[in-house]
Write a protein that holds these residues in place. Structure first.
Motif, PDB file in Angstrom:
ATOM      1  N   MET A  76       1.025  -1.018  -0.059  1.00  8.42           N
ATOM      2  CA  MET A  76       0.117   0.084  -0.080  1.00  8.42           C
ATOM      3  C   MET A  76       0.858   1.332  -0.158  1.00  8.42           C
ATOM      4  O   MET A  76       1.577   1.375   1.012  1.00  8.42           O
ATOM      5  N   PRO A  77       0.755   2.056  -0.995  1.00 13.48           N
ATOM      6  CA  PRO A  77       1.840   3.106  -1.216  1.00 13.48           C
ATOM      7  C   PRO A  77       1.158   4.158  -0.224  1.00 13.48           C
ATOM      8  O   PRO A  77       0.291   4.284   0.222  1.00 13.48           O
ATOM      9  N   ARG A  78       2.237   5.071   0.288  1.00 15.36           N
ATOM     10  CA  ARG A  78       2.252   6.331   1.045  1.00 15.36           C
ATOM     11  C   ARG A  78       1.964   7.437   0.555  1.00 15.36           C
ATOM     12  O   ARG A  78       3.093   7.918  -0.435  1.00 15.36           O
ATOM     13  N   LEU A  79       1.214   8.337   0.649  1.00 16.42           N
ATOM     14  CA  LEU A  79       1.425   9.979   0.304  1.00 16.42           C
ATOM     15  C   LEU A  79       1.634  10.666   1.589  1.00 16.42           C
ATOM     16  O   LEU A  79       0.744  10.823   2.545  1.00 16.42           O
ATOM     17  N   ILE A  80       2.825  11.306   1.708  1.00 15.09           N
ATOM     18  CA  ILE A  80       3.095  12.264   2.701  1.00 15.09           C
ATOM     19  C   ILE A  80       3.095  13.738   2.232  1.00 15.09           C
ATOM     20  O   ILE A  80       4.123  13.918   1.478  1.00 15.09           O
ATOM     21  N   PHE A  81       2.450  14.509   2.688  1.00 11.93           N
ATOM     22  CA  PHE A  81       2.576  15.795   2.525  1.00 11.93           C
ATOM     23  C   PHE A  81       3.362  16.716   3.522  1.00 11.93           C
ATOM     24  O   PHE A  81       3.016  16.534   4.845  1.00 11.93           O
ATOM     25  N   PHE A  82       4.279  17.493   3.166  1.00 12.94           N
ATOM     26  CA  PHE A  82       4.932  18.476   3.960  1.00 12.94           C
ATOM     27  C   PHE A  82       4.370  20.000   3.635  1.00 12.94           C
ATOM     28  O   PHE A  82       4.896  20.414   2.805  1.00 12.94           O
ATOM     29  N   CYS A  83       3.671  20.353   4.429  1.00 14.03           N
ATOM     30  CA  CYS A  83       2.861  21.519   3.988  1.00 14.03           C
ATOM     31  C   CYS A  83       3.269  22.670   5.001  1.00 14.03           C
ATOM     32  O   CYS A  83       3.475  22.287   6.203  1.00 14.03           O
ATOM     33  N   GLY A  84       2.886  23.957   4.703  1.00 15.39           N
ATOM     34  CA  GLY A  84       3.112  24.966   5.629  1.00 15.39           C
ATOM     35  C   GLY A  84       3.613  26.300   4.924  1.00 15.39           C
ATOM     36  O   GLY A  84       3.833  26.157   3.823  1.00 15.39           O
ATOM     37  N   HIS A  85       3.594  27.392   5.812  1.00 18.42           N
ATOM     38  CA  HIS A  85       3.853  28.678   4.943  1.00 18.42           C
ATOM     39  C   HIS A  85       5.259  28.784   4.681  1.00 18.42           C
ATOM     40  O   HIS A  85       6.175  27.929   5.201  1.00 18.42           O
TER      41      HIS A  85
END
Length: 192
Positions: A1-10
């Motif tokens: 099962m693949p993972r999608l990881i977001f690194f978000c922020g200003h």
């Protein structure tokens, strides 16, 4: 099962540095390959050429002309590229502000993202106090920040700090002065 990881922020919060620091340990901890997709890397040269043609300023990444003409297509292309890797079974780290999408809870919506079934999604909201983010942007001296710095009062109206009670899908990471324990705790959470 693949993972999608977001690194978000200003801007200036250290999203990219944090993702770079974690990708190797994350691959080791999960035993999975990851593709790293940074919006600035994928679209930086294209945006410079387009904004040079549109406004005469290739470093503009925050004016109304940029926000109205390039922002959304860049993010759509970023997510299309992530989706393509996920369909191939490759986990993906996506780096970008994605503040509008975060505010609208869209990154936690697999239907909005059009993700392959079974994709595990995690969203890290990297944050700093505004004054520290501003100071870091000045220190890094990236010409792409010039418009933002010159129009800081307008830019800061778009900054927001999600309330954890209203954004339970987010993993909040205070990047002011994280110690190894904080980074390792985040790694364990992302690898679980």
């Amino acid at each position: 099962m693949p993972r999608l990881i977001f690194f978000c922020g200003h801007a200036g919060t250290g999203k990219t540095s944090l993702a770079h620091r974690l990708i190797g340990p994350l691959m080791q901890a999960t035993g999975e390959p990851f593709c790293l997709l940074d919006k600035d890397t994928l679209y930086g040269r294209y945006s410079a050429a387009a904004m040079g043609a549109i406004t005469g300023d290739p470093n503009d990444r925050d004016s109304p002309a940029y926000l109205d003409n390039l922002r959304d297509p860049e993010y759509q292309g970023l997510l299309d590229t992530a989706r393509e890797n996920l369909m191939l079974g490759i986990s993906v780290i996506v780096i970008g502000p994605l503040s509008r999408e975060t505010r609208a809870h869209q990154l936690a919506d697999p239907q909005w993202l059009h993700l392959p079934a079974g994709t595990q999604t995690q969203i890290v909201w990297v944050h700093l106090p505004e004054d520290e983010a501003h100071a870091r942007i000045i220190r890094r001296g990236n010409p792409n920040d010039a418009y933002k710095l010159a129009h800081w009062e307008a830019y800061r109206t778009r900054r927001f700090m999600p309330d954890p009670a209203e954004y339970p899908e987010l993993i909040f990471f205070d990047n002011l002065a994280p110690d190894d324990d904080a980074v390792n705790s985040l790694l364990r959470r992302l690898a679980s």
